[in-house]
Design an enzyme around this catalytic site. Sequence first.
Site, short mmCIF file in Angstrom:
data_model
loop_
_atom_site.label_atom_id
_atom_site.label_comp_id
_atom_site.label_asym_id
_atom_site.label_seq_id
_atom_site.Cartn_x
_atom_site.Cartn_y
_atom_site.Cartn_z
N MET A 30 -0.66 5.10 0.07
CA MET A 30 -0.67 4.28 -1.14
C MET A 30 -0.95 5.18 -2.35
O MET A 30 -1.42 4.73 -3.39
CB MET A 30 -1.72 3.17 -1.04
CG MET A 30 -1.41 2.22 0.12
SD MET A 30 -2.04 0.57 -0.13
CE MET A 30 -3.78 0.86 -0.20
N HIS A 37 -4.98 12.84 3.21
CA HIS A 37 -3.52 12.60 3.26
C HIS A 37 -2.78 13.92 3.52
O HIS A 37 -1.84 13.96 4.31
CB HIS A 37 -3.01 12.06 1.92
CG HIS A 37 -3.54 10.71 1.56
ND1 HIS A 37 -4.38 10.51 0.50
CD2 HIS A 37 -3.32 9.49 2.10
CE1 HIS A 37 -4.66 9.24 0.39
NE2 HIS A 37 -4.05 8.58 1.36
O1 PAF Z 1 -3.72 3.44 5.02
C1 PAF Z 1 -3.06 3.17 4.00
O2 PAF Z 1 -3.05 3.91 3.02
C2 PAF Z 1 -2.24 1.90 3.97
O3 PAF Z 1 -2.89 0.86 4.65
C3 PAF Z 1 -0.80 2.08 4.50
C4 PAF Z 1 -0.79 2.47 5.96
C5 PAF Z 1 -0.09 3.14 3.68
C6 PAF Z 1 -0.02 0.76 4.36
O4 PAF Z 1 0.07 0.34 3.04
#
Ligand code: PAF
Length: 282
Positions: A30, A37
Amino acid sequence: MLLFSSKKELIAHLATLKNTSTTVGLVPTMGALHKGHLSLIKKAISETKVVVVSIFVNPTQFDNQDDLKKYPDTLDADLASLKNVSEELIVFTPSAIELYSNNISSKEYDFDGLDKTMEGKYRSNHFLGVATVVEKLFSIVQPNKAYFGEKDFQQLLIIKKLIENTNMPIEIIGCPIVREPHGLAMSSRNERLPKDLRIKASFIYETLLAAKEIFGTKSATNVMNWVKNKFGKQPEFDLEYVKITDQETLNPIKRKQKNTKYRAFIAVYVDGVRLIDNIALN
Ligand code: PAF
């Protein structure tokens, strides 16, 4: 780095790359990207040929509209950090209309109760929203592998269940939690904490580590009570839940079994910011 906001164009581009020996990895995010990430993306790069990173703040997984409004929008910085990791990445940044058309709502799913406890209990319909958007991303990208962080361990189990229920040929890879130097699990929400509390919030991980130690000799109930007591003495922290469960089913523990893996989960408010963390206990 290639940027797509149209699903049709992304699908067409991926079709030109896919052949029998090409593997595609997907890292759904997101945005507001941090080292957690980036570790997923690096793992995807090490295991698959073509890596797609999606950046989409999914409205259907927010039960609290204020939380959705406060969600940081840092697209330029995100693209810069992605470019730093690899110029070869494919980035998908759809709008809500592009993904959902005119029906911005969640589907119904049956996850055998995995979605009813902990995050599912305190954030109603959260996991239906997560599963809906992840299923959409899976059907657009059709990856061989998709990468999710263990910080959202319950989400990881639910995505695995989604794959089991739908028979999509996608391998779900869970990746270890990345922590700040003081121990706080990396999260986009950490940015909202004042510096002193961000350091103090390492108390969450320290308590989980101590709970793991105690779990060796004490029952789950004793350990949960011990954690509650510790947080009760900390005025800056407001404990929402602590749970010790079977790591696969998320069921509470009646009595410890030899061949079962257990995990402790926690959600805490610090200065109005909701933080979650978890730890494997054995
Ligand atoms: O973990 C996240 O950032 C969100 O829940 C995801 C998996 C991108 C779904 O919107």
